[in-house]
Design an enzyme around this catalytic site. Structure first.
Site, short mmCIF file in Angstrom:
data_model
loop_
_atom_site.label_atom_id
_atom_site.label_comp_id
_atom_site.label_asym_id
_atom_site.label_seq_id
_atom_site.Cartn_x
_atom_site.Cartn_y
_atom_site.Cartn_z
N GLU A 1 37.76 36.71 4.07
CA GLU A 1 36.27 37.79 4.94
C GLU A 1 35.11 37.12 4.15
O GLU A 1 33.95 37.47 3.02
CB GLU A 1 36.43 38.84 4.91
CG GLU A 1 36.26 39.22 3.68
CD GLU A 1 36.24 41.45 3.68
OE1 GLU A 1 35.42 41.47 4.54
OE2 GLU A 1 37.35 41.85 3.08
N GLU B 1 35.89 37.84 9.60
CA GLU B 1 37.16 37.64 8.66
C GLU B 1 37.98 38.39 10.15
O GLU B 1 37.91 38.34 11.34
CB GLU B 1 36.94 39.60 8.66
CG GLU B 1 37.77 39.81 7.64
CD GLU B 1 37.69 41.52 7.24
OE1 GLU B 1 37.18 41.79 7.57
OE2 GLU B 1 38.22 41.79 5.67
N ASP C 1 42.54 43.99 9.81
CA ASP C 1 40.86 44.04 9.11
C ASP C 1 39.98 42.79 10.05
O ASP C 1 40.75 42.08 9.44
CB ASP C 1 41.26 44.56 7.88
CG ASP C 1 39.37 44.73 7.45
OD1 ASP C 1 38.61 44.42 8.18
OD2 ASP C 1 39.32 44.58 5.86
N ASP D 1 31.92 44.94 11.98
CA ASP D 1 34.02 45.19 11.13
C ASP D 1 34.82 46.39 11.57
O ASP D 1 33.38 47.10 11.03
CB ASP D 1 33.40 45.24 9.43
CG ASP D 1 34.58 44.94 8.19
OD1 ASP D 1 35.72 45.19 9.32
OD2 ASP D 1 33.88 44.02 7.09
N HIS E 1 41.28 48.02 -0.26
CA HIS E 1 42.23 47.14 -0.79
C HIS E 1 42.53 47.07 -2.17
O HIS E 1 42.80 47.85 -2.88
CB HIS E 1 40.40 47.05 -2.04
CG HIS E 1 39.37 46.29 -1.24
ND1 HIS E 1 38.66 44.74 -1.68
CD2 HIS E 1 38.76 47.17 -0.20
CE1 HIS E 1 37.43 45.15 -0.53
NE2 HIS E 1 37.62 45.97 0.56
N HIS F 1 41.38 40.66 0.46
CA HIS F 1 41.97 41.24 0.03
C HIS F 1 43.04 41.70 0.16
O HIS F 1 43.24 41.63 1.52
CB HIS F 1 40.72 43.09 -0.15
CG HIS F 1 40.52 43.51 0.77
ND1 HIS F 1 40.88 44.21 1.87
CD2 HIS F 1 39.04 42.75 2.10
CE1 HIS F 1 40.80 44.26 3.05
NE2 HIS F 1 39.49 43.35 2.53
MN MN Z 1 36.60 44.01 7.67
MN MN Z 2 38.05 43.55 4.75
#
Ligand code: MN
Ligand code: MN
Length: 299
Positions: A189, A284, A96, A85, A164, A156
């Site tokens: 995600e 994600e 992200d 990630d 977040h 998020h």
């Molecule tokens: Mn991530």
């Molecule tokens: Mn994330």
């Protein structure tokens, strides 16, 4: 969203997708996890951006928030499921994205399940839609494959220098708090585990990722200058003590950083593990919601 923000989101997304495409060549059984983390973070910097958070490498039941500590000797086990990630930011605008590398043939369709759930969720997003409707789409695809979504891990909203921000995007239908808004960025995600798993993560005793939380007078001048460095370099974004070694050296990072934790000047993100120790898969992407749908910055 203004033009500058949109351009930064696009640039961060382009770099994140390029680096994500390198991941399969960086992750092999037996490789050191610290080498994976450092290669990903270096690839981001080489492209003129900064990591938005330390590269997370989640092996098997480790769902999130593991990055190699200083001197990590752990390696990718044979037959494992490895989530990588990664986050990129340009002027604080974040991309992200995550991918799962599978060395367990029996679970390759669990990886397909989270990837298909992510695609289906992205197709369904539009302004005004409830986040729970997207959770329902994710849940349905994962269950259709015979796996279980992880209910207490969520996508998020993203803010400038904030990972977040505001709304969470669930991986199940039953959590219903908020709607997608036009011009806002979100990370989506899906996480899944096997049917004998709890479908839930819990904190492990280990913490390797932190963020700045408050300024406070600390006794040692080393800890004070470390805190100032953390605040100016990473602002409110997550970081790893591994990144402070260049400036302070390994020994000082260990002692001064312990003081910062004790004084609550930094807050940790404990490693999250599947409650029954079952393997976890993740996919994600980051999207920007626009009229009639969304634009995937990390595709
Ligand atoms: Mn991530
Ligand atoms: Mn994330």
């Amino acid at each position: 969203m203004d033009e500058e923000a949109l351009n930064s989101y696009r640039e961060a997304g382009r770099i994140a997708s390029e680096v994500r495409r390198l991941v399969p060549s960086l992750v092999k059984e037996g490789m050191r996890i610290i080498d994976i983390c450092e290669a990903v973070e270096e690839a981001i910097r080489q492209r003129g951006a900064e990591p938005a958070f330390p590269c997370n490498v989640g092996v098997n039941e480790v769902a999130a928030h593991y990055t190699s500590p200083i001197g990590d000797l752990s390696t990718v086990p044979e037959g494992s499921l490895v989530k990588v990630d990664l986050g990129v930011h340009v002027q604080g605008y974040i991309a992200d994205t995550a991918v799962t590398i599978c060395f367990d043939n029996a679970l390759s369709d669990m990886v397909m399940a989270v990837e298909e759930a992510l695609d289906a969720a992205i197709s369904a997003i539009e302004p005004g839609k409830r986040v729970s409707e997207i959770g329902a789409v994710i849940e349905q695809v994962i269950e259709g494959y015979g796996y279980k979504p992880i209910w207490n891990l969520t996508g998020h909203q993203l803010g400038r220098y904030v990972i977040h921000a505001g709304v969470s995007v669930p991986n199940v239908s039953r959590l219903n708090h908020g709607r997608f808004e036009k011009g806002k960025a979100y990370a989506i995600e899906p996480f899944a585990t096997t049917l004998d798993g709890a479908g839930e993560v819990m904190n492990s005793p280990n913490t390797y990722i932190y963020r700045f939380s408050r300024r406070k007078k600390v006794r040692s001048s080393e800890a004070a200058s470390m805190l100032a460095e953390i605040e100016s370099r990473y602002k409110t974004l997550p970081f790893t003590p591994r990144w402070l070694v260049d400036r302070f050296g390994e020994e000082k990072v260990k002692t001064a950083f312990r003081q910062l934790i004790g004084a609550k000047c930094v807050t940790g993100y404990p490693v999250l593990v599947e409650r029954r120790g079952r393997k976890v898969a993740q996919a994600e992407h980051t999207v920007i919601v626009e009229r009639g749908g969304c634009y995937v910055t990390t595709a």
